[in-house]
Design an enzyme around this catalytic site. Structure first.
Site, PDB file in Angstrom:
ATOM      1  N   ASP A 141      86.062  24.125  20.821  1.00 28.68           N
ATOM      2  CA  ASP A 141      85.829  24.707  19.490  1.00 28.68           C
ATOM      3  C   ASP A 141      85.668  23.649  18.408  1.00 28.68           C
ATOM      4  O   ASP A 141      85.678  23.963  17.218  1.00 28.68           O
ATOM      5  CB  ASP A 141      86.958  25.666  19.120  1.00 28.68           C
TER       6      ASP A 141
ATOM      7  N   THR B 255      93.840  21.572  22.146  1.00 28.02           N
ATOM      8  CA  THR B 255      94.683  22.669  21.679  1.00 28.02           C
ATOM      9  C   THR B 255      95.874  22.737  22.624  1.00 28.02           C
ATOM     10  O   THR B 255      95.693  22.752  23.845  1.00 28.02           O
ATOM     11  CB  THR B 255      93.919  24.009  21.704  1.00 28.02           C
TER      12      THR B 255
ATOM     13  N   GLU C  80      96.504  34.669  22.833  1.00 29.25           N
ATOM     14  CA  GLU C  80      96.242  33.245  23.039  1.00 29.25           C
ATOM     15  C   GLU C  80      96.246  32.852  24.512  1.00 29.25           C
ATOM     16  O   GLU C  80      95.529  31.933  24.917  1.00 29.25           O
ATOM     17  CB  GLU C  80      97.301  32.414  22.301  1.00 29.25           C
TER      18      GLU C  80
END
Length: 278
Positions: free
Chosen positions: A80, A85, A62
């Protein structure tokens, strides 16, 4: 929570050892002798030492770093379609888990710096919108990340939504630590649920190809089927088309027969090499 490799992170060089100041579960130290390490050789992923390893493995994919505790402050839109995020396992403003995180933080610490964004987080849930959030929100997120209560809230939600359900299901399926990690990494990226590309759907696809150990099947055969199904799910989405966290990480451990996920561990994600020696 559906995350991709965070391209904004610059890959670190090989990490020769991975012994952080504290473990995923506070107050428990690493095994300090070969004897004590050996006792834990067959431990599940919820063992503090194994849980720390799991956090570092996920962080390598990640964040291109084994330092998962440096990620509490992380937040960006990775493009995305899931909005922002952020945090240690990529809570998303568009998938509901960031909303649940901030709500939990507010339950623990009313009036915190992020509480005022709850109405906006409710409105953007299910979309990629930044409406009512934007730069003020990302700056306040970074400030909140210094608060140990917010850090604990992230740990709590990680465990409640992802880690604990994944490990529980894997144990019920008769899987050891590597299989437990395979489930956890899958649920972190694909989210819980039963549609074909969510964790439940991936597991269902694998079970059509091979029996779980709990069903009398071979553990390695089943895990290969699960990783095949996981890879296929990843390839359905452009954001996940690099499958190295399966190919050059989990599959490497499986081919080595390391079903207990015991260190030393050597792997690559996105071409970058990592080592956990103990």
């Amino acid at each position: 929570m559906h995350s991709q490799h965070r391209t904004a992170r610059i890959a670190l060089a090989v990490v020769l050892t991975a012994i952080p100041a504290s473990l995923a579960t506070a107050g428990v130290g690493y095994a300090s002798t070969q004897a004590s390490t050996a006792v834990k050789a067959g431990a599940g992923l919820d063992d503090p030492h194994k849980k720390e390893i799991a956090m570092e493995l996920v962080s390598s994919a990640e964040n291109s770093s084994l330092d998962w505790k440096a990620q509490y402050k992380y937040i960006e839109d990775i493009g995305d379609g899931r909005g922002y995020t952020g945090g240690i396992i990529g809570f998303c403003s568009g998938t509901g888990d960031m909303l649940e995180l901030v709500q939990h933080y507010t339950d623990l610490e009313p009036g915190n710096i992020l509480a005022k964004y709850l109405p906006a987080l409710k409105k953007v849930n299910g979309s990629a919108s930044h409406s009512g959030l934007g730069t003020p929100f990302t700056k306040d997120w970074a400030t909140a990340a210094k608060d140990t209560v917010f850090q604990q809230a992230q740990n709590d939600e990680r465990d409640r939504v992802y880690f604990d359900p994944a490990v529980s299901q894997a144990k019920a399926d008769g899987l050891r630590a590597l299989g437990q990690f395979a489930y956890y990494d899958a649920i972190v990226m694909h989210g819980p649920g039963n549609d074909p590309t969510s964790f439940g759907g991936i597991r269902k696809t694998a079970m059509k190809k091979a029996r779980t150990p709990a069903q009398g099947g071979d553990e390695t055969t089943y895990l290969n089927a699960f990783l095949d199904a996981r890879k296929a799910a990843m390839l359905t989405e452009a954001a996940h088309d690099d499958t190295s966290r399966v190919d050059t990480e989990q599959r490497v451990f499986l081919k080595a027969g390391n079903l207990d996920l015991n260190p030393p561990l050597k792997w690559k994600t996105y071409g970058d090499p990592y080592v956990i020696n103990s």
